[in-house]
Scaffold this motif. Structure first.
Motif: not given
Ligand code: ZN
Length: 203
Positions: A120-137
């Motif tokens: 958890l320490d690796d995340f600046e703000d646990l309540t707002s974690i940005q994530f994404s998924l790419q398909k074929n870039e």
């Protein structure tokens, strides 16, 4: 270990599925044999013609608990990763129509590719974690846990009313809008922030 998954936990995804936003977390499970680790390829199963990706932030449970109270819920997970909740949408649709359980559409072998986990320490703000998924870039899904309908604590409290949560259990926290099909040859890349954390080739 158990893998809990949450359906319709982002309003934009519920809308794209033509579903209402639930009043309580919608919980289902996948068996441990659903896990696909170490960026191994996913082999398209012959029982479906419509496998969809769903990128999700995943919590790792760090201790056993039952009837967890909201004020203590944050002490029950210690790491976060990214997963894909592969769904046989054609089978799921049939199950829903008939009012049948949808395990075969959600819990089949290798239906849960998963990244490594970070403390958890690796995340600046646990309540707002940005994530994404790419398909074929091409970016196909973008999420921010700030938009979760039920947050981590809500999920842990709710799940632990019904199931004893145990060290090592995982919670797939739900997917944002943009779900869609994969085909053989597609390459998926999942990111948390700018970091590539998950690769999955469809074979
Ligand atoms: Zn999902």
């Amino acid at each position: 270990m158990k893998i809990f998954c949450i359906g319709r936990n982002y309003a934009d995804h519920a809308a794209e599925m033509g579903s209402n936003v639930p009043k309580q977390p919608m919980v289902f499970m996948k068996p441990p044999t659903a896990l696909l680790i170490n960026d191994k390829p996913f082999y398209y199963p012959d029982f479906s013609n419509e496998i969809h990706y769903e990128a999700e932030i995943v919590l790792r449970i760090c201790k056993n608990g039952k009837h967890v109270k909201p004020e203590f819920a944050h002490t029950y997970y210690d790491a976060i990763g990214l997963g894909i909740d592969f769904t046989a949408r054609d089978l799921q649709r049939k199950c829903k129509e008939k009012g049948h359980p949808w395990e075969i559409a959600k819990g089949f072998d290798n239906s849960a590719p998963i990244s490594k986990f970070w403390p958890l320490d690796d995340f600046e703000d646990l309540t707002s974690i940005q994530f994404s998924l790419q398909k074929n870039e091409v970016v196909v899904q973008k999420g921010d846990t700030a938009h979760l309908i039920f947050d981590y604590s809500d999920l842990i409290c709710h799940i632990s009313k019904f199931f004893k949560i145990q060290h090592g259990d995982l919670i797939f926290t739900g997917t944002p809008a943009g779900v869609g099909p994969v085909l053989k040859g597609d390459k998926l890349v999942g990111k948390i922030g700018d970091r590539e954390v998950l690769h999955c080739e469809i074979r």
